[in-house]
Design an enzyme around this catalytic site. Sequence first.
Site, PDB file in Angstrom:
ATOM      1  N   HIS A 240      30.094  88.362  22.769  1.00  0.00           N
ATOM      2  CA  HIS A 240      30.641  89.709  22.913  1.00  0.00           C
ATOM      3  C   HIS A 240      31.827  89.755  23.873  1.00  0.00           C
ATOM      4  O   HIS A 240      32.364  90.834  24.141  1.00  0.00           O
ATOM      5  CB  HIS A 240      29.569  90.681  23.414  1.00  0.00           C
ATOM      6  CG  HIS A 240      28.585  91.073  22.358  1.00  0.00           C
ATOM      7  ND1 HIS A 240      27.245  90.773  22.438  1.00  0.00           N
ATOM      8  CD2 HIS A 240      28.736  91.740  21.192  1.00  0.00           C
ATOM      9  CE1 HIS A 240      26.619  91.245  21.362  1.00  0.00           C
ATOM     10  NE2 HIS A 240      27.498  91.832  20.586  1.00  0.00           N
TER      11      HIS A 240
ATOM     12  N   ARG B 218      20.672 100.292  14.874  1.00  0.00           N
ATOM     13  CA  ARG B 218      21.764 101.095  15.406  1.00  0.00           C
ATOM     14  C   ARG B 218      22.903 101.050  14.394  1.00  0.00           C
ATOM     15  O   ARG B 218      22.890 100.238  13.471  1.00  0.00           O
ATOM     16  CB  ARG B 218      22.255 100.582  16.762  1.00  0.00           C
ATOM     17  CG  ARG B 218      22.976  99.240  16.685  1.00  0.00           C
ATOM     18  CD  ARG B 218      23.369  98.727  18.071  1.00  0.00           C
ATOM     19  NE  ARG B 218      24.479  99.452  18.641  1.00  0.00           N
ATOM     20  CZ  ARG B 218      25.761  99.070  18.565  1.00  0.00           C
ATOM     21  NH1 ARG B 218      26.085  97.959  17.933  1.00  0.00           N
ATOM     22  NH2 ARG B 218      26.723  99.778  19.134  1.00  0.00           N
TER      23      ARG B 218
ATOM     24  N   ASN C 286      27.183 100.806  13.905  1.00  0.00           N
ATOM     25  CA  ASN C 286      28.474 100.506  14.516  1.00  0.00           C
ATOM     26  C   ASN C 286      29.529 100.791  13.452  1.00  0.00           C
ATOM     27  O   ASN C 286      29.194 100.978  12.280  1.00  0.00           O
ATOM     28  CB  ASN C 286      28.524  99.049  14.963  1.00  0.00           C
ATOM     29  CG  ASN C 286      29.670  98.799  15.940  1.00  0.00           C
ATOM     30  OD1 ASN C 286      30.292  99.728  16.441  1.00  0.00           O
ATOM     31  ND2 ASN C 286      29.951  97.534  16.206  1.00  0.00           N
TER      32      ASN C 286
ATOM     33  N   GLU D 180      28.519  99.653   9.967  1.00  0.00           N
ATOM     34  CA  GLU D 180      27.510  98.595   9.981  1.00  0.00           C
ATOM     35  C   GLU D 180      26.165  99.190  10.351  1.00  0.00           C
ATOM     36  O   GLU D 180      26.031  99.804  11.415  1.00  0.00           O
ATOM     37  CB  GLU D 180      27.851  97.533  11.029  1.00  0.00           C
ATOM     38  CG  GLU D 180      29.106  96.749  10.722  1.00  0.00           C
ATOM     39  CD  GLU D 180      29.456  95.752  11.829  1.00  0.00           C
ATOM     40  OE1 GLU D 180      30.385  94.968  11.618  1.00  0.00           O
ATOM     41  OE2 GLU D 180      28.812  95.770  12.902  1.00  0.00           O
TER      42      GLU D 180
ATOM     43  N   TYR E 216      41.257  97.693  19.773  1.00  0.00           N
ATOM     44  CA  TYR E 216      40.239  96.680  19.483  1.00  0.00           C
ATOM     45  C   TYR E 216      39.764  96.773  18.040  1.00  0.00           C
ATOM     46  O   TYR E 216      39.565  95.761  17.375  1.00  0.00           O
ATOM     47  CB  TYR E 216      39.059  96.839  20.447  1.00  0.00           C
ATOM     48  CG  TYR E 216      37.894  95.945  20.100  1.00  0.00           C
ATOM     49  CD1 TYR E 216      38.032  94.555  20.201  1.00  0.00           C
ATOM     50  CD2 TYR E 216      36.684  96.458  19.670  1.00  0.00           C
ATOM     51  CE1 TYR E 216      36.976  93.722  19.873  1.00  0.00           C
ATOM     52  CE2 TYR E 216      35.623  95.635  19.343  1.00  0.00           C
ATOM     53  CZ  TYR E 216      35.778  94.266  19.450  1.00  0.00           C
ATOM     54  OH  TYR E 216      34.734  93.444  19.125  1.00  0.00           O
TER      55      TYR E 216
END
Lengths: 206, 355
Positions: free
Chosen positions: B193, B223, B225, B265, B316
């Site tokens: 990461h 979760r 993303n 995702e 990013y």
Amino acid sequence: MSKFQFPQSIASRPVYGTLAPRPGKAHLMMADAEGAEALLDLAAQAGARDSGLMAKAHILYLPRQTGEAFVDRLRALNPAQFYVGPSFDAALPRLRRVLSDAHMGLQVYLAGTEGLIGRAAAELAAAGIPVGSVQTEHRGSVARRMQCVHCKGITEDVITDPFVCAHCGLNLFVRDHYSRRLAAFQGVCIDAEDPGNVPEPVELYR
Amino acid sequence: MTIQFNDETFRDDYSFRNSPWAIKRFPFPFHEDSYMYSVNMEQHRGGPAGSVFEKRFDVDEHYISEMRDRAIVLAEDPLRCQSLPHMTLAGWDLLELIMVSKSEDYPDLFQLYRDGNRWRWVNKPLGIDDSFTFMDETTLPHGPMEYITRQTQGDFAVLDQRDDNLWMDAGMITTQADWSLDFDIGMNFFEWHAPVPLAHEMGIFKRALKFLMNVQQGAPARRLNWTMTVNPLLDTSPENYHKWGIQKTELTAENIGAKQHLRVELQTFYRLPRSNALVFPIRCYLIAFQDLVTMPKWGRRLHRVIRDLPEELATYKGFIANRPLMLEYLSRFDDGLPTSPGVWADLETEPPLQK
């Protein structure tokens, strides 16, 4: 003195310390170019406390562009075994042979460029040497070993950003993201979104 | 319901399309009108009927075409699937988890027959009927992880747990948001990461690691993303970035509704029983802007999120250059009305666009 203080960076980027003598049954020391100065400093530190360090040491040294500058001084430390070689690849069979005989209690000292330290550390990890018994100290050039993420080819001793991949010829920018397994930083195409627009290369850390 | 599988492509002519069913069940990732990193974990114990959260491994209309795309990627670059030598047991764990889950959740599509270690696996959509010996690699055409993930949508990172950390020691990664398995394999949680901005300083990864190391068998977590992708391109890998990067410059005010996709995702996390590894499926869902804004609440909210996103995150996520174009398009679907809390489209209660 050829020590360079790297600025703080991301979590995958290696950090280096200063070699210090440790008690151990055997001592493996590997260095390239100005890394010799770190071994000389190590021996000087040990001299005051542990005159047995060099008697149990095996030095593998790759002078590279420094030629004979440090060879005699390293030999004068009277290590148990002393090897001088022309390149990491040339020294690799010997390093692996030494590691195949390694026992608990081996202490390892790596010094010099990031490429040397990284490649040796990867060999040590593959041989199962615990990271806690490996010390590293950066000396000399800040050039990097780079993997092209596109063709997977490794370009050694990259000193500018961007640079040209020695294998596929793409213009790559230099990331700080680092793989210990590959012993390389990641290079990524710099002009993918604007082909031909490649900035003038700048020397790393200038 | 019976799934009608699409015959579509995620490259070249990009014939990928979402049906009205797929648009309605799209996992919209924003629960409020703004976005910042968080450890947004919840238990993965089903969800509303028909939603992508309902089953353990969601199968949708893109299944067959996504598996075809994966096979193309692997033929071109076998390094997208790698497993370090100590991870084979985790591969068998994963094969079992997926076969059991899919055969229970979709009995009309997948069947598993077990007699001791002699197993038979039937995958009707892909026309597979294989008998093999569980835990005997020589009885399968690929290693166990590769075999089952060639038949399961989403990327798979298989993480070893040791020394108070998680290690990316195996994976099947062909639909990734610009990271390289070949480069990152063998790294620990903080190392792989490392390139993510801001989140380290916020303590996100320390908390996430703590949570993940404590995921228990039978209690998976999940979760969402997200990022942005121009064209419905699954293989946004760094390996091929020099080929697909140019597509980001082909957006215009005229084509943005069809070309610009929100990429979401669905990340789930399962503890594996024999290896104690953690498997991290990363399932990618794509939706064109023009389809997304057919849900009025999502149109309003996406405009506000993209408008207010910190510059570091837009950089990013790789869309800083296209942000003005996106905002120009999305602002047409934001009338300033308030939005209801939560991710669901709430089509029955949210007002239609007032402009």
